[in-house]
Design a protein around this motif. Structure first.
Motif, PDB file in Angstrom:
ATOM      1  N   SER A 271       0.816  -1.215   0.000  1.00 12.21           N
ATOM      2  CA  SER A 271       0.000   0.000   0.000  1.00 12.21           C
ATOM      3  C   SER A 271       0.849   1.265   0.000  1.00 12.21           C
ATOM      4  CB  SER A 271      -0.933   0.013   1.220  1.00 12.21           C
ATOM      5  OG  SER A 271      -1.868  -1.038   1.156  1.00 12.21           O
ATOM      6  N   ALA A 272       2.024   1.192   0.622  1.00 17.57           N
ATOM      7  CA  ALA A 272       2.896   2.371   0.710  1.00 17.57           C
ATOM      8  C   ALA A 272       4.095   2.261  -0.236  1.00 17.57           C
ATOM      9  CB  ALA A 272       3.387   2.541   2.152  1.00 17.57           C
ATOM     10  N   PHE A 273       4.054   1.345  -1.166  1.00 13.86           N
ATOM     11  CA  PHE A 273       5.215   1.010  -2.003  1.00 13.86           C
ATOM     12  C   PHE A 273       5.844   2.216  -2.708  1.00 13.86           C
ATOM     13  CE2 PHE A 273       7.292  -0.904  -5.746  1.00 13.86           C
ATOM     14  CZ  PHE A 273       8.087  -1.846  -5.111  1.00 13.86           C
ATOM     15  N   PRO A 274       5.058   3.115  -3.351  1.00 17.82           N
ATOM     16  CA  PRO A 274       5.693   4.233  -4.062  1.00 17.82           C
ATOM     17  C   PRO A 274       6.421   5.212  -3.143  1.00 17.82           C
ATOM     18  CG  PRO A 274       3.422   3.938  -4.765  1.00 17.82           C
ATOM     19  CD  PRO A 274       3.620   3.120  -3.536  1.00 17.82           C
ATOM     20  N   LEU A 275       6.164   5.148  -1.839  1.00 17.14           N
ATOM     21  CA  LEU A 275       6.724   6.115  -0.901  1.00 17.14           C
ATOM     22  C   LEU A 275       7.975   5.608  -0.200  1.00 17.14           C
ATOM     23  CD1 LEU A 275       3.360   7.248   0.742  1.00 17.14           C
ATOM     24  CD2 LEU A 275       4.482   8.166  -1.302  1.00 17.14           C
ATOM     25  N   ALA A 297       6.609   3.041  -9.831  1.00 16.55           N
ATOM     26  CA  ALA A 297       5.308   3.318  -9.204  1.00 16.55           C
ATOM     27  C   ALA A 297       5.168   4.780  -8.823  1.00 16.55           C
ATOM     28  CB  ALA A 297       5.130   2.425  -7.974  1.00 16.55           C
ATOM     29  N   ARG A 298       6.271   5.381  -8.362  1.00 22.99           N
ATOM     30  CA  ARG A 298       6.240   6.774  -7.915  1.00 22.99           C
ATOM     31  C   ARG A 298       6.011   7.730  -9.073  1.00 22.99           C
ATOM     32  NH1 ARG A 298      11.431   8.032  -4.798  1.00 22.99           N
ATOM     33  NH2 ARG A 298      10.506   6.509  -3.351  1.00 22.99           N
ATOM     34  N   ASP A 300       3.945   7.559 -11.328  1.00 26.90           N
ATOM     35  CA  ASP A 300       2.523   7.707 -11.669  1.00 26.90           C
ATOM     36  C   ASP A 300       1.661   7.343 -10.466  1.00 26.90           C
ATOM     37  OD1 ASP A 300       0.368   8.290 -13.217  1.00 26.90           O
ATOM     38  OD2 ASP A 300       0.423   6.480 -14.436  1.00 26.90           O
ATOM     39  N   ILE A 301       1.892   8.052  -9.359  1.00 29.07           N
ATOM     40  CA  ILE A 301       1.159   7.769  -8.116  1.00 29.07           C
ATOM     41  C   ILE A 301      -0.360   7.879  -8.284  1.00 29.07           C
ATOM     42  CG2 ILE A 301       0.672   8.698  -5.805  1.00 29.07           C
ATOM     43  CD1 ILE A 301       3.580   8.992  -5.329  1.00 29.07           C
ATOM     44  N   PRO A 302      -0.904   8.852  -9.067  1.00 25.93           N
ATOM     45  CA  PRO A 302      -2.360   8.922  -9.214  1.00 25.93           C
ATOM     46  C   PRO A 302      -2.993   7.654  -9.781  1.00 25.93           C
ATOM     47  CG  PRO A 302      -1.362  10.972  -9.950  1.00 25.93           C
ATOM     48  CD  PRO A 302      -0.239  10.020  -9.698  1.00 25.93           C
ATOM     49  N   GLN A 303      -2.206   6.814 -10.466  1.00 24.58           N
ATOM     50  CA  GLN A 303      -2.732   5.577 -11.034  1.00 24.58           C
ATOM     51  C   GLN A 303      -2.406   4.349 -10.174  1.00 24.58           C
ATOM     52  OE1 GLN A 303      -4.613   5.508 -14.142  1.00 24.58           O
ATOM     53  NE2 GLN A 303      -4.614   7.652 -13.463  1.00 24.58           N
ATOM     54  N   TYR A 304      -1.721   4.561  -9.046  1.00 26.75           N
ATOM     55  CA  TYR A 304      -1.235   3.412  -8.280  1.00 26.75           C
ATOM     56  C   TYR A 304      -2.367   2.553  -7.723  1.00 26.75           C
ATOM     57  CZ  TYR A 304       1.416   0.554  -5.041  1.00 26.75           C
ATOM     58  OH  TYR A 304       1.969  -0.524  -4.383  1.00 26.75           O
ATOM     59  N   ALA A 305      -3.486   3.164  -7.372  1.00 21.39           N
ATOM     60  CA  ALA A 305      -4.591   2.391  -6.797  1.00 21.39           C
ATOM     61  C   ALA A 305      -5.073   1.303  -7.751  1.00 21.39           C
ATOM     62  CB  ALA A 305      -5.756   3.324  -6.449  1.00 21.39           C
TER      63      ALA A 305
END
Length: 552
Positions: A271-275, A297-298, A300-305
């Protein structure tokens, strides 16, 4: 009587569904529930499994003894429980709205036809039992003016404990309901001391506390809290009776021998992978392994969900498909996952601590993605149902044929013939259910035809639910509606803060959203349609009498 239309509509839909697809769906998570039954009936062995699911496997255990095929009996029982749950929802709505004659039939009818509720009643999952337990616990709060009664409060606490006994995901509901109990009935040391001093009730309280940790080892703080409550209410343990000591010993035994926490840190990391900070911090070697994928992943964070599932699976890959390389594989492979879980937990917590606002935004977006789900109608269609079921069962028939025979009551050739016959069935409800799913959706999603990126859009039903939620926070209503919105907020925050975007997590709370719609419209209707008070009606009559009696 107000729930009668809903019961009739729900019965018609469920009978129509079962006439075409009487067999319940055996999904990817069903093994962890049904293994206890198959081990006992096929091998004579007692095994609750590594996940310690507890109550739902115990409820499944006697079902093979019922007449008929087990796979059909389970669906019948769960659909019957779903219809009974409508009565509890109606009771809650009746006590929260000004015009229950309008809203109880409407809310319960929508819930009776809600495709996600019907579908998960038809699957070998604990969700329908957890929904029923949650609704029961909330229903026992009403009427609120009687909630302080010792007997009612006691049974409320038992029902709340039942929620976590059904499934670990019920812990947020339990926590929310305990907060509600403190708001409505005062602090725990005011909850009727004499009644809890009775040995039988104290034994029940301690057994409930033990049951919480039996569900999951992470319930130990809850067990400790309830034990402290027992000390406050019933004096120090040295004064407890022998049965109370036995219950306390059983709780300690459950703490030492049960529970599994092999998924929480891994899910939290996904869940926190891009961070994740890949430049510095503890376990730097593993941060460097994850670096290219974290940066991907970071970017394109808006598409990560929508993409979290990809990274979630990547973190636990094994066998021939290893994306993260041999060093990460060496971390994942051992049976003892202690180091793997510690690494995942450390990386995830560090990421959240350093980017709390971004993480919160990601969680809210994930909730929004789940709220867009409208695919239940497809799963209820015979072709979609059996296409998925046959694919899921291929390995099961190869590895555990005896469990499949126990479930379906037939051998594999007969099962395959049944699937070939059922897949071509015609069902009248497919189109109405699909239209219902799209019309009564909480949110919508759209995909850009050029970039392929997705975005969230509000849906009319979700806007009404949000409005109803806001009205629940008004000073005049927040207290009486707290049994709905406090558990809801805690559930959404914890479940989607850790887990991924699975639509079945919505099933226990869909009915709350429908109730919010009714509460919002009921508040508006109260402003538009105000019945005359008794004094206003009496005023004209009084003036006419005065005119008649006036001296000429």
């Amino acid at each position: 009587m107000l729930c009668l239309p809903a019961l009739l509509l729900g019965l018609i839909l469920r009978l129509s569904f079962m006439a075409v697809l009487p067999e319940c769906y055996y999904g990817s998570d069903s093994n962890s529930y049904y293994d206890t039954t198959s081990f006992m009936w096929c091998h004579g062995k007692w095994d609750l499994g590594i996940k310690r699911r507890w109550l739902y496997p115990l409820l499944l255990l006697p079902t093979p003894a019922l007449p008929g095929r087990n796979v059909v009996n389970i669906s019948i029982l769960q659909h019957a429980l779903g219809l009974a749950t409508l009565l509890g929802i109606g009771w809650i709505v009746m006590h929260l709205t000004r015009r229950p004659g309008i809203w109880v039939p409407l809310v319960t009818s929508i819930c009776a036809l809600w495709p996600r509720m019907v579908w998960h009643e038809h699957e070998v999952l604990a969700e329908p039992v957890m929904v029923a337990s949650f609704v029961l616990a909330v229903a026992l709060i009403f009427p609120i003016e009687r909630f302080r009664e010792p007997r009612r409060l006691f049974w409320f606490l038992m029902a709340a404990a039942l929620i976590v006994a059904v499934k670990p995901h019920g812990r947020p509901f339990w926590l929310g309901l305990m907060i509600v109990a403190a708001i409505l009935a005062g602090l725990p040391w005011r909850w009727g001391k004499p009644s809890f001093r009775e040995p039988r009730r104290l034994v029940c309280l301690l057994l409930v506390a033990g049951l919480i940790v039996a569900v999951d080892s992470r319930g130990r703080p809850l067990w400790l809290g309830l034990t402290i409550v027992a000390v406050i209410l019933a004096s120090m343990p040295l004064r407890w009776s022998n049965p109370c000591w036995a219950a306390l010993a059983l709780s300690v035994l459950m703490i030492r021998t049960t529970g599994s926490a092999n998924q929480g840190p891994w899910l939290l990391l996904s869940s926190a992978f891009p961070l994740v900070n890949t430049e510095k911090g503890e376990y730097l070697e593993y941060r460097q392994i994850l670096r290219p994928y974290v940066e991907e992943a970071r970017a394109d964070i808006p598409q990560y969900a929508w993409k979290q599932m990809k990274y979630k699976k990547m973190l636990v890959e094994s066998g021939d498909t290893i994306t993260l390389g041999p060093d990460w594989q060496a971390l994942v492979s051992p049976k003892d996952k202690t180091k793997f879980l510690k690494v995942c937990g450390t990386l995830a917590k560090d990421a959240i601590i350093h980017s709390p606002l971004t993480y919160t935004r990601m969680v809210l977006q994930k909730i929004g993605v789940v709220l867009t789900d409208d695919q239940t109608g497809y799963r209820m269609a015979p072709r979609g149902f059996w296409k998925g079921q046959v694919g899921d069962n291929v390995d099961r028939w190869a590895k555990h044929p005896e469990a499949m025979r126990l479930l379906y009551g037939m051998d594999q050739p007969e099962y395959q013939a049944l699937a070939n016959r059922r897949i071509n069935e015609n069902a009248w409800y497919i189109r109405p259910v699909a239209l219902f799913s799209r019309a009564f959706n909480w949110m919508n999603s759209a995909r850009d035809t050029v970039t392929g990126k997705r975005s969230l859009q509000p849906a009319w039903f979700g806007i009404l639910a949000l409005f109803g939620f806001i009205t629940c926070l008004f000073p005049s209503r927040w207290r009486e509606t707290s049994p709905l919105w406090i558990p809801l907020l805690i559930f959404l925050g914890i479940i989607f803060g850790i887990g991924d975007s699975l639509s079945r997590y919505l099933q226990p709370i869909d009915w709350i959203g429908v109730t919010f719609v009714a509460l919002g419209l009921d508040w508006v209707l109260a402003w538009i349609w105000r019945p005359k008070s008794v004094t206003e009606e009496a005023a004209p009559a009084t003036s006419s009498v005065a005119v008649e009696n006036a001296p000429s």
